[in-house]
Design an enzyme around this catalytic site. Structure first.
Site, PDB file in Angstrom:
ATOM      1  N   THR A  25      84.424  46.471  17.837  1.00  0.00           N
ATOM      2  CA  THR A  25      84.720  46.297  16.461  1.00  0.00           C
ATOM      3  C   THR A  25      86.405  46.234  16.460  1.00  0.00           C
ATOM      4  OG1 THR A  25      82.868  47.300  15.378  1.00  0.00           O
ATOM      5  CG2 THR A  25      84.898  47.213  14.079  1.00  0.00           C
ATOM      6  N   HIS A 171      72.037  44.982  17.686  1.00  0.00           N
ATOM      7  CA  HIS A 171      72.686  46.416  17.863  1.00  0.00           C
ATOM      8  C   HIS A 171      71.779  47.643  17.482  1.00  0.00           C
ATOM      9  CE1 HIS A 171      75.449  49.371  18.447  1.00  0.00           C
ATOM     10  NE2 HIS A 171      76.524  49.053  17.446  1.00  0.00           N
ATOM     11  N   ASN A 174      74.096  53.647  18.515  1.00  0.00           N
ATOM     12  CA  ASN A 174      75.264  54.108  17.888  1.00  0.00           C
ATOM     13  C   ASN A 174      75.212  54.636  16.226  1.00  0.00           C
ATOM     14  OD1 ASN A 174      76.355  54.017  20.220  1.00  0.00           O
ATOM     15  ND2 ASN A 174      77.892  52.254  19.716  1.00  0.00           N
ATOM     16  N   TYR A 176      73.729  52.866  13.620  1.00  0.00           N
ATOM     17  CA  TYR A 176      73.528  51.800  12.674  1.00  0.00           C
ATOM     18  C   TYR A 176      72.173  51.614  12.141  1.00  0.00           C
ATOM     19  CZ  TYR A 176      78.442  51.748  13.872  1.00  0.00           C
ATOM     20  OH  TYR A 176      79.758  52.149  14.117  1.00  0.00           O
ATOM     21  N   ASN A 231      77.796  59.043  14.776  1.00  0.00           N
ATOM     22  CA  ASN A 231      77.414  58.668  13.531  1.00  0.00           C
ATOM     23  C   ASN A 231      75.906  59.458  13.101  1.00  0.00           C
ATOM     24  OD1 ASN A 231      79.026  56.738  12.356  1.00  0.00           O
ATOM     25  ND2 ASN A 231      78.154  55.104  13.625  1.00  0.00           N
TER      26      ASN A 231
HETATM   27  C1  8OZ Z   1      83.767  52.685  16.449  1.00  0.00           C
HETATM   28  C2  8OZ Z   1      84.481  52.540  15.396  1.00  0.00           C
HETATM   29  C3  8OZ Z   1      83.891  51.347  14.663  1.00  0.00           C
HETATM   30  C4  8OZ Z   1      82.949  50.739  14.978  1.00  0.00           C
HETATM   31  C5  8OZ Z   1      80.084  51.092  17.750  1.00  0.00           C
HETATM   32  C6  8OZ Z   1      80.553  49.242  15.984  1.00  0.00           C
HETATM   33  O1  8OZ Z   1      79.919  51.992  17.663  1.00  0.00           O
HETATM   34  C7  8OZ Z   1      81.062  50.317  16.441  1.00  0.00           C
HETATM   35  C8  8OZ Z   1      82.104  51.099  16.056  1.00  0.00           C
HETATM   36  C9  8OZ Z   1      82.658  52.161  16.982  1.00  0.00           C
HETATM   37  O2  8OZ Z   1      78.903  50.368  17.919  1.00  0.00           O
END
Ligand code: 8OZ
Length: 347
Positions: A25, A171, A174, A176, A231
């Site tokens: 990102t 994706h 992480n 999401y 996250n």
């Molecule tokens: C860190 C900061 C912002 C986005 C990911 C899209 O971890 C991210 C991300 C990581 O996949």
């Protein structure tokens, strides 16, 4: 002999080498439309065997971070076409990573409340473009809305090919949206999308299948991060969860499986060896020696993230064992050409 500089095939995509640029990102696409600066950035890195773009929203509600690119309308397609053309003109290959951020979002950025598997807010804060704010509490997707989001992955995949991109990566890592469905601490649904491992994995597999139906399995990859708590993901039974996901993905004959190998105490290579038969990309703090060792053990390619930021010619530098430049963390996210397209190739 197989090494980082030998070619390989990932589904329908032919790579000149096994050095992949990992998705990162960078938040430099205001309005969600890839621009000329983004095209220049990716073209500078076209000597990678494959570029996996930064996370790109397949729907408006998937764009939880400010200024990330998107892929759901004609302006996005035009922007991505310029990126794909610039990379292909330099002989590179590029797939777009489809990232639906789900609950990792703030309503100020989205213009609406985020969506999630369940109405469970992520702890901690997110940058909104002006300030750090608590994550918004998501609303739990209804069954019908889940089907709509899955269809959005299919549309984004179709638009990716329309833009001339070589494929898509779902994706699933992480924390999401697909990972929010997978994780029992974030998904408390009692319908077919929650509860058992099979149910929690259903969304990721359905999104993958939708993309496969749209553009073919040979142009679809999936990224996972087994055991990674980023996250606020927690799964006490992560080895079983990911064994199931990998075995299911293995049946689909995808271009590749991309796995983050970052969690101490979590033997990702063993998990992959046992449960997945296709081409695998590993990622996470690799140097050349460790990369070559994993390739010798049968891994198809290694993704490098942060090293590509300050070393646009990373493959040449690795080939010649040149020193790597260090990136400026202050310019990782947002801003202009500084810390983005102004890192020179080695002399
Ligand atoms: C860190 C900061 C912002 C986005 C990911 C899209 O971890 C991210 C991300 C990581 O996949």
């Amino acid at each position: 002999m197989t090494n980082l500089f030998s070619p390989t095939q990932l589904g329908d995509i032919t790579l000149a080498n096994r050095i992949v640029m990992a998705p990162m990102t960078r938040s430099r696409s205001p309005g969600g439309v890839p621009n000329a600066l983004n095209a220049e950035y990716y073209a500078q890195r076209a000597t990678a065997g494959l570029i996996i773009t930064e996370g790109t929203a397949p729907a408006a509600l998937g764009a939880g971070y400010p200024h990330i690119p998107a892929l759901f309308d004609a302006r996005h397609v035009a922007g991505w076409r310029a990126v794909a053309d610039a990379v292909h003109a330099k002989g590179g290959r590029i797939v777009v990573q489809l990232m639906h951020t789900g609950r990792i979002a703030h309503e100020e950025v989205l213009g609406a409340a985020p969506v999630g598997a369940s109405a469970i807010a992520a702890p901690g804060q997110i940058f909104t473009g002006t300030a750090m704010r608590d994550h918004s509490t998501p609303r739990a997707l209804t069954g019908a809305q889940i089907e709509e989001v899955i269809a959005q992955y299919a549309t984004a995949a179709r638009l990716a090919r329309e833009a001339g991109l070589d494929g898509v990566e779902i994706h699933g890592a992480n924390g999401y949206l697909p990972n929010q469905f997978l994780a029992p601490n974030v998904n408390d649904r009692t319908d077919q999308w929650g509860g058992s491992i099979e149910n929690r994995a259903r969304f990721l597999l359905a999104a993958t299948d939708a993309a496969v139906a749209a553009i073919g399995a040979g142009r679809v990859g999936v990224r996972l991060s087994p055991g990674n708590p980023f996250n606020d993901i927690a799964d006490p039974d992560a080895p079983a969860t990911y064994a199931h996901v990998m075995r299911e993905l293995a049946k689909r004959n995808l271009a590749y499986l991309h796995v983050m190998n970052v969690q101490p105490g979590f033997d990702v290579p063993a998990l992959v060896r046992t449960n997945y038969q296709g081409q695998v990309i590993l990622n996470g703090g690799y140097d050349r020696a460790r990369a070559e060792a994993d390739l010798a053990a049968g891994i198809a390619a290694i993704a490098f993230g942060v090293p590509f930021i300050a070393n646009p010619d990373l493959p040449a530098r690795l080939a010649s064992s040149l020193a790597l430049a260090a990136p400026d963390k202050a310019t990782f996210y947002g801003g202009d050409a500084r810390g983005y397209t102004d890192y020179p190739a080695a002399a």
